[in-house]
Each structure stands twice: as C-alpha cells, then as structure tokens.
Design a protein around this motif. Structure first.
Motif, mmCIF file in Angstrom:
data_model
loop_
_atom_site.group_PDB
_atom_site.id
_atom_site.type_symbol
_atom_site.label_atom_id
_atom_site.label_comp_id
_atom_site.label_asym_id
_atom_site.label_seq_id
_atom_site.Cartn_x
_atom_site.Cartn_y
_atom_site.Cartn_z
ATOM 1 N N GLY A 1 9.391 -12.925 -81.085
ATOM 2 C CA GLY A 1 9.744 -14.557 -80.274
ATOM 3 C C GLY A 1 9.254 -15.790 -80.693
ATOM 4 N N ALA A 2 8.907 -15.566 -81.943
ATOM 5 C CA ALA A 2 8.451 -16.788 -82.666
ATOM 6 C C ALA A 2 9.461 -18.024 -83.252
ATOM 7 C CB ALA A 2 7.210 -16.594 -83.894
ATOM 8 N N GLY A 3 9.505 -19.085 -82.459
ATOM 9 C CA GLY A 3 10.778 -20.120 -82.750
ATOM 10 C C GLY A 3 10.463 -20.813 -83.847
ATOM 11 N N ARG B 1 5.003 -19.571 -89.727
ATOM 12 C CA ARG B 1 4.433 -19.639 -91.097
ATOM 13 C C ARG B 1 3.420 -18.874 -91.184
ATOM 14 N NH1 ARG B 1 3.986 -26.373 -89.906
ATOM 15 N NH2 ARG B 1 6.201 -26.893 -90.303
ATOM 16 N N PHE B 2 2.287 -18.365 -90.188
ATOM 17 C CA PHE B 2 1.672 -17.414 -90.471
ATOM 18 C C PHE B 2 2.107 -16.126 -90.710
ATOM 19 C CE2 PHE B 2 -0.486 -13.727 -88.822
ATOM 20 C CZ PHE B 2 -2.163 -13.752 -89.361
ATOM 21 N N SER B 3 3.207 -15.642 -90.104
ATOM 22 C CA SER B 3 3.954 -14.488 -90.745
ATOM 23 C C SER B 3 4.499 -14.328 -92.006
ATOM 24 C CB SER B 3 5.099 -14.108 -90.011
ATOM 25 O OG SER B 3 4.811 -13.989 -88.420
ATOM 26 N N GLU B 4 5.060 -15.538 -92.582
ATOM 27 C CA GLU B 4 5.504 -15.466 -93.795
ATOM 28 C C GLU B 4 4.546 -15.763 -95.026
ATOM 29 O OE1 GLU B 4 8.537 -18.556 -93.417
ATOM 30 O OE2 GLU B 4 9.866 -17.420 -92.261
ATOM 31 N N ARG B 5 3.479 -16.335 -94.618
ATOM 32 C CA ARG B 5 2.386 -16.514 -95.554
ATOM 33 C C ARG B 5 1.641 -15.357 -95.844
ATOM 34 N NH1 ARG B 5 0.163 -20.267 -92.965
ATOM 35 N NH2 ARG B 5 -1.702 -19.251 -91.793
#
Length: 246
Positions: free
Chosen positions: A192-194, A202-206
């Motif tokens: 659910g991160a928009g 950003r944390f996820s993709e990093r």
C-alpha cells in the motif's frame, strides 16, 4: 495495510472528511491537521484529531495479513524487519518484535514536548483522550511535558515539521541497516505504499534488487528491474499469495 483492519483511509480530502465530518464543515484537510502549528493555534482541535486516532488505533485488531507476514518471517533464516511509514503501531500489536520495526514517520503511541525543551520522548500510555464527535475537539485534559509543563504533541513527523524528535527512530534505523547487512538475498514485500509521499517506495526500490513484491490497490506498477506488482488490498492479496505457496 491498516485500512484492511478498518482504519480510515486519509488518501484525498473525501476519505479524510468521511472519517472526520466535523473538520469538513471547517474546510480543514489532513494536511491542515497534520501540522504542528495546529497545536499552537487550536490545541483542543489538534488533540481531538490525534486523540481520536490514538484511541482508535489502540482498539483496532490487526487483520490476518499481519499473521501471514509473521509466519513467512519465521521460515526465513534471518527473519524479517518492518520498515513502515504508518504511525499506528499495528505491527507491534500483531506481535512483531519491537527491535525489528523501524517507524520512519514516528509513532502516535509516543509523545514529545511541543516546545522541544529536551530531546526526550515518552509513551502515551497514561493519556486517555475523550473527544466530542460533533466538534472533533478534545474535552479531557491535554497531555503535558513532564519536564517543563508545556503542551505535549504526538511524536510523529508532520507537514512543515522542524521540531520532530527523531532520536528513537534513528536507533531503529541503525538496527535496520545492521540487519540488512546480514541478509544475502533480501526480499521486500511492500504493502500500500503510494507515490504522493514515496518514502516507502524509495526504500523498497533501493533495497529490493529485483526481489520486490509490490501490493497496492491503486498503484501496483513496478519496474521489471525491481520485481512484480499485484493490484489489490493487503489482506486479500497476502491470503492469495499464502495459499499459492501452499
């Protein structure tokens, strides 16, 4: 994540106003209320908003998706670590260990001095808010700083907030980074991160490195270099994935 437990969805003015119709009559948005200046200008209204949320979060039972994530974590050699922008404390309520949670925007269950007389924060356990539902104003005594007696505020990062005390969350961040350094194949399950406040994205993709599972009812798209996206709510999609893996 919290919406599937029955918590209000503040995305957009309509969602916010459905939860707080009294604030609609005053033309106040979520951004207006989630501002430290509101505590100086109208503390009864500011604490009415946050006091109602605090009481609601205390009473809310985490949905089954939290237990599914915990079961997955228990099967991993390094377990799991929660990185969340939610301030509701639902992961702790779902029995995720305190030392495995990083709340990057703070917690509604902690307080700080509005005047920042020190870098101290303290638990809100002794604060039991009573709110007039018609006006959204606090009618019980407001919490005070035990050091100087000034008004206390939630230890949450708000809009235009230069006085947020982030000391406890810096320690959480340090524990998270130390944990990540021990994991060879990190898998990120993002829920659910928009894009409006993209801290979690950003944390996820990093950190995902092609092992991101993005679950989102509105914005599930993801770069193939990061992983896969599923359109849907957190609880339902986690249940389906749990069934699929047997």
């Amino acid at each position: 994540m919290g919406v599937d437990s029955g918590l209000p969805d503040f995305r957009g003015r309509e969602g916010f106003w459905r939860a707080y119709p009294a604030l609609r009559q005053q033309g106040l948005s979520f951004e207006d209320m989630a501002n430290p200046a509101r505590f100086a200008e109208h503390p009864e209204l500011a604490w009415g908003f946050y006091g109602h949320r605090l009481k609601l979060y205390r009473e809310t039972v985490p949905h089954e998706g939290f237990a599914i994530l915990r079961r997955w974590a228990d099967r991993m050699s390094r377990g799991a670590f929660v990185f969340t922008s939610n301030v509701d404390g639902q992961f702790q309520n779902a029995r995720f260990p305190e030392n495995r949670v990083h709340e990057c925007h703070g917690s509604i269950h902690a307080l700080q001095c509005l005047n920042v007389c020190s870098s101290d924060t303290w638990l809100a356990e002794e604060f039991h808010p009573l709110v007039n539902e018609k006006t959204s104003e606090l009618v019980s005594p407001m919490p005070r700083c035990p050091r100087c007696g000034a008004l206390a505020r939630p230890n949450i990062l708000m809009f235009g907030d230069w006085a947020w005390i982030d000391v406890p969350y810096e320690k959480q961040r340090e524990r998270l980074e130390a944990w990540i350094a021990t994991v060879q194949r990190l898998v990120v399950v993002e829920l659910g991160a928009g894009k409006t406040l993209p801290t979690v994205r950003r944390f996820s993709e990093r950190n995902a490195r092609q092992r991101l599972i993005r679950i989102n009812p509105r914005e599930p798209n993801t770069n193939p270099l990061h992983g896969v996206g599923f359109e849907g709510g957190a609880a339902t999609t986690l249940k389906l994935l749990d069934l699929a893996r047997g």
